[in-house]
Design a protein around this motif. Structure first.
Motif, short mmCIF file in Angstrom:
data_model
loop_
_atom_site.label_atom_id
_atom_site.label_comp_id
_atom_site.label_asym_id
_atom_site.label_seq_id
_atom_site.Cartn_x
_atom_site.Cartn_y
_atom_site.Cartn_z
N GLU A 144 38.01 32.63 34.34
CA GLU A 144 37.71 33.25 35.64
C GLU A 144 38.31 34.65 35.74
O GLU A 144 37.67 35.58 36.25
N LEU A 190 36.08 23.00 44.06
CA LEU A 190 35.28 24.20 44.27
C LEU A 190 34.14 24.29 43.26
O LEU A 190 34.21 23.72 42.16
N THR A 191 33.10 25.02 43.63
CA THR A 191 32.01 25.28 42.71
C THR A 191 32.40 26.38 41.72
O THR A 191 33.41 27.08 41.92
N SER A 192 31.62 26.56 40.68
CA SER A 192 31.91 27.60 39.69
C SER A 192 31.89 28.98 40.33
O SER A 192 32.73 29.84 40.02
N ASP A 193 30.93 29.21 41.23
CA ASP A 193 30.86 30.51 41.91
C ASP A 193 32.09 30.74 42.78
O ASP A 193 32.62 31.87 42.84
N GLN A 194 32.55 29.71 43.46
CA GLN A 194 33.74 29.84 44.29
C GLN A 194 34.98 30.10 43.44
O GLN A 194 35.85 30.89 43.82
N MET A 195 35.06 29.43 42.28
CA MET A 195 36.19 29.66 41.38
C MET A 195 36.20 31.10 40.91
O MET A 195 37.26 31.74 40.84
N ASP A 196 35.02 31.64 40.57
CA ASP A 196 34.94 33.01 40.08
C ASP A 196 35.29 34.03 41.16
O ASP A 196 35.91 35.06 40.87
N SER A 197 34.88 33.78 42.39
CA SER A 197 35.05 34.78 43.44
C SER A 197 36.47 34.77 44.03
O SER A 197 37.06 35.83 44.26
N TRP A 198 37.02 33.58 44.30
CA TRP A 198 38.35 33.54 44.92
C TRP A 198 39.19 32.31 44.53
O TRP A 198 40.41 32.33 44.68
N GLY A 199 38.55 31.29 44.00
CA GLY A 199 39.27 30.04 43.73
C GLY A 199 40.39 30.18 42.72
O GLY A 199 41.42 29.49 42.82
#
Length: 430
Positions: free
Chosen positions: A43, A182-191
């Motif tokens: 990430e 969290l989803t993969s997109d959420q992990m990439d953006s802020w997770g």
């Protein structure tokens, strides 16, 4: 009179327990902050080092993990000298403050999409600060724990490495939980920032515990005697060789979750659960082995453990080639963790016993950080490259086996040169 003596002994034991707890819990939080970076490297790679190939971004991020180790020898030298002059407690408090600031920068730093090339530059600067801080953590903590009680050095110093087991459990557990929720997109953006933020929330605990600890009697006595610090290159060379196995095995354990997800097809949550298992083994087994080493002799115990690592490292990684899935992966993690725990339990007292009090933290820090820089810092990147060029995972075991061989040589050289036994107590001769 007997009652007064018993009360005094109880107070002394209670003080030692508080000191050990402060060093151990503080160490766990320090290493947690370092390990989280490795666990969310994919990430971080996409956020700060975006490329068309995600594997390349991850590799660059892992390279950033290694860059931080360039600052470790400098941190070991400066903070080691500081600990030998101002005290082990003062150094441990300073280390906690530096690590907190570095982690705060990583937590809130905008990504490449927001501020461009400045993002990876500031990220690397924060990692260098972490490396500088970690460079002084190990030597200060080992010296502090070793000086609590000369007859129980193995048990007390083993808690420094047990704290790394706690850090692995915390880092892997938090990463697994966040990845699951969290989803993969959420992990990439802020997770990916969440684990770092949790480290910030618990960071003040380390500062509080360490600021309320007491200085060690050995350091106080040496300060009163005005002992002059010396640079002892012979013990430093031997100590560097001894640390090589610890570095290789710990960072192999750190890399294994990435290997499990990228090459073995395991889910991130499953790989992190196996890391929690290895962390639990380190936490439980290391103090048990440390207690044993106090009775058998620290150098003898360390030599046997290193020899076992030489012959078991390649077969353990070879299990990953047998298509056993999660079971084989878990056995590899657990087996490597157990061998690592046996060696780590006796390594710290061995390092403490080859340096006098006046130069102990500096000597341990420099030995440790030279080995970490040469063998461990770029280990995740090197292991990732080996994985990409070979389909046989047993080749990764050669890295640990070679480091174990170096450690055996260092231990044998020390055994043949009694002059290196500068701080050893008679009951640990062996």
């Amino acid at each position: 009179m007997v009652r007064i003596v018993n009360l005094e002994n109880q107070r002394k034991e209670a003080s030692i327990r508080r000191n050990v707890a402060g060093a151990t819990i503080g160490g766990a939080l320090e290493w947690y902050d370092v390990l989280i970076y490795a666990y969310v490297a994919p990430e971080i790679g996409r956020a700060f080092f975006p490329t068309e190939d995600p594997m390349v971004s991850t590799a660059i991020a892992l390279g950033g993990f290694g860059v931080s180790y360039l600052a470790r020898p400098l941190g070991g030298i400066i903070l080691g000298r500081y600990a030998d002059r101002a005290g082990r407690k003062a150094a441990l408090v300073l280390v906690s403050m530096l690590m907190f600031v570095a982690t705060a920068i990583i937590t809130f730093l905008p990504g490449y999409a927001a501020i461009g090339v400045l993002a990876p530059i500031l990220l690397l600067a924060a990692k260098l600060m972490q490396g500088f801080s970690a460079g002084g953590e190990f030597g200060s903590a080992v010296a502090y724990l070793a000086e609590q009680h000369p007859d129980r050095r193995g048990f007390y110093t083993s808690w420094q490495f047990a704290s790394q087991g706690v850090a692995i459990m915390l880092a892997a557990g938090v990463t697994a939980l966040v990845s699951y929720c969290l989803t993969s997109d959420q992990m990439d953006s802020w997770g990916w920032r969440v684990p770092f933020a949790l480290g910030l929330l618990i960071g003040p605990v380390a500062f509080y515990l360490r600021s309320h600890a007491t200085e060690t009697p050995e350091f106080v006595e040496a300060s009163r005697a005005h002992q002059t610090p010396k640079v002892l290159w012979g013990p430093i060379a031997v100590g560097t060789g001894m640390v090589s196995l610890a570095t290789a095995s710990i960072y192999s354990l750190i890399y294994l979750p990435t290997l499990g997800t990228s090459a073995l097809g395991l889910s991130k949550a499953a790989a992190q659960v196996c890391s929690i298992l290895s962390g639990a083994i380190l936490f439980i087994a290391t103090p048990a082995f440390g207690w044993m080493s106090d009775r058998t002799g620290h150098f003898r115990f360390a030599t046997i453990a290193a020899a076992v690592a030489v012959v078991t490292a390649i077969p353990l990684f070879g299990l990953l080639d047998l298509s056993l899935g999660l079971t084989g992966f878990a056995i590899t993690q657990a087996g490597l963790a157990l061998v690592t725990a046996a060696y780590l339990a006796s390594l710290s007292p061995c390092l403490a016993e080859i340096f006098p009090v006046s130069s102990r933290t500096f000597g341990i820090s420099l030995s440790y950080n030279i080995a970490v820089l040469a063998i461990g810092g770029f280990a995740p990147l090197g292991l990732a490259m080996l994985t990409s060029i070979s389909t046989h995972h047993y080749i990764l075991g050669t890295y640990v086996a070679l480091a174990a061989t170096i450690a055996v040589i260092g231990l044998l050289v020390r055994a043949r040169q009694p002059g290196l036994r500068l701080g050893e107590t008679r009951n640990n001769d062996g």
